[in-house]
Design a protein around this motif. Structure first.
Motif, PDB file in Angstrom:
ATOM      1  N   SER A  91      48.644  57.813  26.859  1.00  0.00           N
ATOM      2  CA  SER A  91      49.188  56.684  27.603  1.00  0.00           C
ATOM      3  C   SER A  91      48.073  55.973  28.361  1.00  0.00           C
ATOM      4  CB  SER A  91      50.263  57.173  28.577  1.00  0.00           C
ATOM      5  OG  SER A  91      50.791  56.096  29.317  1.00  0.00           O
ATOM      6  N   THR A  92      47.955  54.642  28.151  1.00  0.00           N
ATOM      7  CA  THR A  92      46.823  53.873  28.654  1.00  0.00           C
ATOM      8  C   THR A  92      47.306  52.728  29.536  1.00  0.00           C
ATOM      9  OG1 THR A  92      45.610  54.394  26.630  1.00  0.00           O
ATOM     10  CG2 THR A  92      44.742  52.621  28.008  1.00  0.00           C
ATOM     11  N   GLN A  93      46.784  52.674  30.760  1.00  0.00           N
ATOM     12  CA  GLN A  93      47.183  51.660  31.732  1.00  0.00           C
ATOM     13  C   GLN A  93      46.027  50.694  31.980  1.00  0.00           C
ATOM     14  OE1 GLN A  93      47.162  55.160  32.910  1.00  0.00           O
ATOM     15  NE2 GLN A  93      49.018  55.356  31.668  1.00  0.00           N
ATOM     16  N   VAL A  94      46.319  49.401  31.907  1.00  0.00           N
ATOM     17  CA  VAL A  94      45.334  48.354  32.190  1.00  0.00           C
ATOM     18  C   VAL A  94      45.801  47.589  33.423  1.00  0.00           C
ATOM     19  CG1 VAL A  94      44.287  46.213  31.364  1.00  0.00           C
ATOM     20  CG2 VAL A  94      44.581  48.147  29.801  1.00  0.00           C
ATOM     21  N   ARG A  95      44.987  47.622  34.468  1.00  0.00           N
ATOM     22  CA  ARG A  95      45.321  46.962  35.734  1.00  0.00           C
ATOM     23  C   ARG A  95      44.326  45.844  35.991  1.00  0.00           C
ATOM     24  NH1 ARG A  95      45.893  52.601  36.653  1.00  0.00           N
ATOM     25  NH2 ARG A  95      48.011  53.202  37.269  1.00  0.00           N
ATOM     26  N   ILE A  96      44.823  44.684  36.382  1.00  0.00           N
ATOM     27  CA  ILE A  96      43.986  43.532  36.658  1.00  0.00           C
ATOM     28  C   ILE A  96      44.024  43.244  38.150  1.00  0.00           C
ATOM     29  CG2 ILE A  96      43.558  41.095  36.188  1.00  0.00           C
ATOM     30  CD1 ILE A  96      44.862  41.432  33.495  1.00  0.00           C
ATOM     31  N   ARG A  97      42.859  43.209  38.766  1.00  0.00           N
ATOM     32  CA  ARG A  97      42.716  42.944  40.198  1.00  0.00           C
ATOM     33  C   ARG A  97      43.627  43.833  41.045  1.00  0.00           C
ATOM     34  NH1 ARG A  97      41.974  36.323  40.715  1.00  0.00           N
ATOM     35  NH2 ARG A  97      39.790  36.283  40.025  1.00  0.00           N
ATOM     36  N   GLY A  98      43.735  45.082  40.688  1.00  0.00           N
ATOM     37  CA  GLY A  98      44.455  46.041  41.495  1.00  0.00           C
ATOM     38  C   GLY A  98      45.957  46.031  41.344  1.00  0.00           C
ATOM     39  N   ALA A  99      46.508  45.161  40.486  1.00  0.00           N
ATOM     40  CA  ALA A  99      47.959  45.142  40.271  1.00  0.00           C
ATOM     41  C   ALA A  99      48.368  46.337  39.421  1.00  0.00           C
ATOM     42  CB  ALA A  99      48.384  43.836  39.605  1.00  0.00           C
ATOM     43  N   GLU A 100      49.664  46.601  39.358  1.00  0.00           N
ATOM     44  CA  GLU A 100      50.166  47.692  38.532  1.00  0.00           C
ATOM     45  C   GLU A 100      49.974  47.368  37.056  1.00  0.00           C
ATOM     46  OE1 GLU A 100      51.170  50.517  39.836  1.00  0.00           O
ATOM     47  OE2 GLU A 100      50.855  49.708  41.843  1.00  0.00           O
ATOM     48  N   SER A 101      49.947  48.413  36.233  1.00  0.00           N
ATOM     49  CA  SER A 101      49.771  48.206  34.800  1.00  0.00           C
ATOM     50  C   SER A 101      50.914  47.388  34.206  1.00  0.00           C
ATOM     51  CB  SER A 101      49.677  49.557  34.090  1.00  0.00           C
ATOM     52  OG  SER A 101      49.528  49.389  32.701  1.00  0.00           O
TER      53      SER A 101
END
Length: 638
Positions: A91-101
């Motif tokens: 399971s892979t999570q991508v977060r942009i500028r500290g937001a949730e995945s």
């Protein structure tokens, strides 16, 4: 903001050589005057006229970096952090500028990817391979005015190869460490009538133990992925065109389940999951009024099926989920005159999910929701070098009601493009997921999550654009964020509620320097504070698994005989694994090296070593990460 580490400062030196902005031009093509981007305005725009912060990963970048797993290249992008439960396929999570995945909107050829059956309704990057992707545009900051729900952190938009010219094809085969093998091929043709393309790929690896080997994990967790895709474009007349696209991927990932005893973390097990993903689109385009009005009507359908199994149980299936999303949308682009342009549209979306776990909840939950949307954005160029944009969107959800978001931005190029100033204000929202509303833990009275953000930036170029740099400051406040609240009340002992508030602000720096015809340097650095602003014991603490500092640097060499090579460095500062900040994850540096050589006009040999110094690190506590790996392959074009 945090103090800047020496390593991160060194990595960002090419960008610090001059003032810059965060809407990055492609660092792998520093001499290119002005690229055309699609995602920022839902239509073709010059990069210098777009106010939002974005990074472009071109086909050449993907080829140079020998990218197989999309999340790997995203992790080296400014403002983006990636965590993964173990090796490839976890399971892979991508977060942009500290937001949730799940607050990241993910698109492929304009079709939004998400899994309505997942807890947060977001997209799991675990199964996403580079495959037939030729370009990735990453937008940072809330983008809901044009892209709707989930775009609180930003947007990751992938664009696949477009058929053009006579019959041609390309193929890649590689193998390497951990019994890894990857192959893909594509073929297509195009002309005045339109075009077609077919592609397929397969990836397999024996993997590593998802339960960290340093903590006793021994059993390897493999991963297998097979995908096919196709597209057809038909120009019916000069002004009417039809297009159809479809992709399908089936994967099997082995994972380590949780221990039934304290500390309830992962432990070696023989469990595995199967995932099937379908993305389809059918649309038509109409150009009228001598091309001044371009209209598009499209229908998209996505489906995700997930099943988990434990071979030690009878029956073996432990989890069953399916999520579907269907969307009918009209979009118009009206070039009123050289000064004014409008982009507007309307859409209706229906999401459905089914989920069940065995033996605890065999009947599970199933439900559907609908949302209708209208949006519009106006662009004006009132003076030479000045571009202004403003937009508004209203979404009407059949459960939580309505949400309205706004956007306004400006770009200014006072000296013919060598310097570009940008300022942008954007709002984002995320509708509660089906699971958060209709599962046994859900609440139909949940409100949408909301965010407001602004950023300012400047870019400058020198030496005939061989030297470029950018710097931006951003700030975002999010409220009504949905969290699971535990309590001592049976039968669920908790549920979802709008209780969380967060704040993120920071600086992003990017730069590139074409030293000469042989050597190009590029780097980026992010310094960010992502803070919990919810009342309670965790107020003011860092959000989990979001490093305060990150940096990446690349050196690319191209010799006259065709030999190319490069080295990439990635630095990720320390973070915390949990909301209370009691579990610290150490900082780390990863080093990759690569080389490629064209045998002739058809074949190219290449190879790379990932994590050259075998750095031991964690992105999630107790989960393993990939050590040193060597890979070699051959690419062909015909």
């Amino acid at each position: 903001m945090r103090s800047i580490s020496v390593l991160a400062l060194v990595a960002a030196l090419p960008a610090l050589a001059l003032p810059a902005h965060a809407l990055a031009a492609d660092v792998d093509a520093p001499t290119e005057v002005d690229q055309i981007v699609i995602t920022a305005g839902r239509t073709a725009d010059k990069l210098s006229e777009v106010p939002v912060a974005m990074t472009i990963i071109t086909a050449e970048t993907l080829r140079q970096r020998q990218v197989v797993v999309v999340s790997d290249i995203l992790s080296r992008t400014p403002g983006v952090s990636v965590t993964r439960n173990g090796g490839v396929g976890g399971s892979t999570q991508v977060r942009i500028r500290g937001a949730e995945s799940e607050q990241t909107a993910v698109l492929i050829d304009g079709v939004k990817l998400n899994d309505p059956s997942s807890t947060g309704g977001g997209y799991n990057f675990a199964t996403l391979l580079a495959g037939d992707v030729s370009r990735i545009e990453v937008l940072r900051g809330p983008q809901s005015t044009l892209w709707g729900s989930q775009a609180i952190g930003g947007v990751v938009s992938m664009i696949t190869k477009t058929p053009d010219g006579p019959l041609s094809g390309d193929a890649t085969v590689e193998g390497g460490s951990r019994a890894t093998a990857y192959g893909r091929a594509g073929v297509g043709a195009g002309g005045d009538w339109g075009g077609w393309r077919l592609a397929a790929g397969s990836y397999t690896t024996a993997g590593i133990s998802n339960f960290d080997q340093a903590m006793g994990g021994k059993e390897k967790d493999g991963y297998h992925n097979t995908s096919v895709s196709g597209r057809l474009d038909v120009n019916v007349t000069r002004d009417i065109a039809l297009d159809a696209r479809a992709s399908y991927a089936a994967s099997r990932n082995e994972f380590d389940g949780s221990s039934p005893a304290p500390p309830y973390g992962p432990s070696d097990s023989s469990e595995y999951g199967k995932t099937k993903e379908l993305v389809s689109y059918l649309g038509g385009r109409l150009s009228s009024f001598d091309g001044a009005l371009k209209s598009r009507l499209g229908f998209s359908y996505t489906q995700t099926d997930r099943d988990n199994y434990d071979p030690t149980l009878t029956p073996a299936k432990t989890f069953d989920a399916r999520g579907t999303d269907s969307n009918l949308e009209y979009q118009g682009t009206w070039t009123i005159n050289p000064t004014w342009r409008a982009v507007f549209g309307a859409a209706t979306d229906r999401s459905w999910f089914r989920t069940a776990s065995f033996p605890y909840d065999p009947t599970g939950s199933r439900h559907a929701v609908s949302m209708d949307s209208v949006y519009g954005q106006l662009q004006a160029k009132p003076a030479e070098g000045l571009t202004l944009t403003g937009g508004v969107r209203h979404d009407d959800h059949d459960t939580f009601g309505g949400a309205t978001t706004y956007q306004a931005g400006a770009t200014w190029t006072p000296n013919g493009g060598a310097t570009v100033f940008r300022a942008n204000y954007g709002e984002g929202f995320k509708a509660p997921s089906l699971y958060q509303v209709y599962s046994p833990y859900g609440d139909p009275n949940l409100k949408p999550e909301e965010a407001k953000s602004w950023d300012v930036s400047v870019e400058h170029s020198l030496l005939d654009r061989r030297l470029r740099g950018s710097i931006t400051y951003f700030s975002r406040d999010t409220k009504n964020q949905i969290d699971f609240l535990s309590n001592n009340t049976p039968p669920n002992y908790g549920g979802y509620a709008n209780t969380a508030k967060t704040k993120a602000d920071g600086v992003e720096i990017e730069g590139s320097f074409e030293v000469n015809a042989l050597l190009t340097l590029s780097a980026n650095y992010t310094n960010m504070d992502a803070i919990n602003k919810s009342a309670g014991p965790n107020y003011g603490k860092d959000l989990a698994r979001r490093a305060g500092e990150s940096a990446a640097a690349n050196a690319d060499l191209s010799l006259p005989n065709g030999l190319t090579g490069g080295i990439s460095l990635q630095y990720v500062g320390h973070s915390f694994n949990n909301a209370s900040n009691s579990q610290r994850l150490k900082s780390y540096v990863l080093t990759d090296v690569r080389i490629a050589y064209p045998i002739n006009d058809t074949f190219e040999l290449y190879g790379r070593i990932e994590n050259l110094f075998d750095q031991q690190y964690e992105t999630i506590r107790t989960y393993g990460t990939l050590g040193r790996g060597a890979f070699a392959g051959v690419r062909a074009k015909f």
